[in-house]
Design a protein around this motif. Structure first.
Motif, short mmCIF file in Angstrom:
data_model
loop_
_atom_site.label_atom_id
_atom_site.label_comp_id
_atom_site.label_asym_id
_atom_site.label_seq_id
_atom_site.Cartn_x
_atom_site.Cartn_y
_atom_site.Cartn_z
N SER A 210 34.59 -15.14 -23.17
CA SER A 210 33.70 -16.06 -22.46
C SER A 210 33.94 -17.50 -22.91
N ASP A 211 34.10 -17.69 -24.21
CA ASP A 211 34.31 -19.04 -24.74
C ASP A 211 35.69 -19.60 -24.39
N GLY A 213 36.99 -19.50 -21.55
CA GLY A 213 36.82 -20.16 -20.26
C GLY A 213 37.98 -19.99 -19.29
N SER A 216 40.78 -17.45 -19.92
CA SER A 216 40.41 -16.07 -19.60
C SER A 216 40.42 -15.83 -18.10
N GLU A 217 39.90 -16.79 -17.34
CA GLU A 217 39.77 -16.62 -15.89
C GLU A 217 41.12 -16.31 -15.25
N LEU A 253 32.31 -11.24 -16.86
CA LEU A 253 32.75 -12.47 -17.52
C LEU A 253 33.05 -13.58 -16.53
N LYS A 256 29.87 -15.09 -16.07
CA LYS A 256 29.33 -15.75 -17.27
C LYS A 256 30.00 -17.09 -17.54
N ILE A 257 31.33 -17.15 -17.39
CA ILE A 257 32.02 -18.40 -17.72
C ILE A 257 31.90 -19.42 -16.59
#
Length: 403
Positions: A210-211, A213, A216-217, A253, A256-257
């Motif tokens: 998540s951090d 951002g 990760s996407e 996620l 969430k992000i």
């Protein structure tokens, strides 16, 4: 003078004198293995004799040599400082670690210092001394990219992820390290933890992802688009457990992000055979928000599965505008299991269009004198409508509520 000294003091003097002689010899030729061993023994003698201040002076001299032009001197100093770091890395000498780090930080752009810091990183990794490594990184910051590149090597990432799985007490430090590395490779390795039985480990992985951002996407988009991650059960409809956990966590996620650039990939799955996937997509769209999310939620609000439909309707209510109310009104039927969800959605959107809708519902009930006769099945719905109307303070509403 020396006749008045005890044996320990005599040894201290000899060590100091010998060290000064050895420092002078660093300029002449590259150190041999025997000379390196002598220096190693000398460092240990300083520690045993509690001569930390003298040792600090020696280290300061060696670090200072990096600013001098002689290549032999710089190379010898680097080799000696690597030996020194090898000694203090596996000791509790926090004062000495901080001392050399404070000497190195201002010189972090020098190649020799960068090499030394990468060497120190390797020693911390070797000894699983992640507390020291996070401290080192916090002091250096992003000044030495080689540290990040070193930690991002496949074999080193495997070590970090394995320790993340095996050692719960190390997870706080490992979490900081993984965030510091912050590469797509880190994100990809962490997605492999989605099916791990340890819930706390999965939560740690989700928190790091998540951090991370946007990094990760992009990794999630690749995984989501790969058909190999969509394995079905024998029924040919629902996803296998491993695929479901992976897809569900990616969708969670993404929401969430709130950094999302993979609309085309997601849109292809809104008619997926598995209703659990479609419902999870509806939840994610509500969290992402925006016009594209509203358009896809509108499609899902007519889904054949009631649970998917309900989730999409509630999502429209949470992020929608009065423009969504006509569509929701078309879905409304008083006897429908979705009636309450639609009322809640329209109530959340609010506005004059919502007020008119609620009044229309009440107008359909029969009047007896000045009171409404409400059908038994509609009582709960009418109660919710009356509560929704309480947010509107005007004569028309007050009269209807009074009835």
């Amino acid at each position: 003078f020396q006749s008045f000294l005890d044996e320990t003091s005599k040894i201290k003097i000899k060590v100091h004198e010998k060290t000064q002689e050895m420092l002078e010899n660093l300029k002449s030729a590259e150190l041999t293995e025997r000379q390196l061993q002598e220096w190693k023994e000398m460092f240990n003698k300083f520690l045993k004799l509690f001569q930390k201040e003298k040792l600090k002076d020696v280290i300061m001299t060696l670090v200072g040599n990096f600013n001098l032009p002689e290549e032999i001197l710089k190379k010898n100093s680097l080799n000696l400082l690597q030996e020194y770091i090898s000694i203090i890395s596996f000791s509790g000498e926090e004062e000495l670690k901080l001392h050399i780090l404070e000497l190195l930080v201002p010189k972090s752009q020098l190649p020799e210092v960068q090499n030394l810091l990468v060497f120190w990183t390797g020693k911390c990794l070797e000894g699983k001394n992640y507390g020291d490594l996070t401290f080192l990184i916090e002091k250096i910051g992003g000044q030495v990219s080689q540290i990040k590149e070193f930690l991002n090597q496949k074999e080193n990432l495997v070590i970090l992820i394995d320790d993340l799985k095996k050692s719960p007490e190390l997870r706080p430090s490992l979490k900081k390290l993984l965030l510091f590395i912050g590469t797509p490779e880190v994100a990809w390795h962490l997605t492999l933890v989605f099916i791990h039985p340890d819930r706390h480990l999965r939560q740690t992985a989700l928190a790091v992802l998540s951090d991370l951002g946007e990094t990760s996407e992009k990794v999630f988009a690749q995984i989501f688009a790969d058909e190999k991650n969509w394995i079905r059960n024998p029924d040919g409809l629902t996803l296998s457990n491993s695929s479901w956990f992976k897809i569900r966590n990616i969708l969670h996620l993404w929401g969430k992000i709130k950094i999302f650039n993979s609309w085309e990939i997601l849109e292809k799955r809104i008619d997926d055979l598995d209703p659990k996937v479609r419902r999870e997509i509806a939840k994610t769209l509500e969290k992402i928000g925006g016009q594209k999310a509203l358009a896809l939620l509108t499609i899902l609000s007519s889904d054949p599965n009631p649970q998917v439909q309900k989730t999409a309707i509630l999502g429209l209510g949470l992020i929608g505008t009065p423009q969504e109310i006509p569509h929701l009104k078309n879905l409304f039927q008083l006897e429908s299991p979705l009636a309450l969800a639609i009322i809640y959605a329209i109530k959340n959107i609010g506005g004059q269009e919502a007020k008119r809708f609620f009044l229309e519902i009440l107008d359909k009930e029969k009047m007896l004198g000045k009171s409404l006769i409400i059908r038994a099945k509609a009582k709960k719905i009418i109660a919710v409508v009356l509560k929704a109307l309480s947010q509107f303070q005007d004569l028309e509403v007050n009269q209807k509520v009074q009835q």
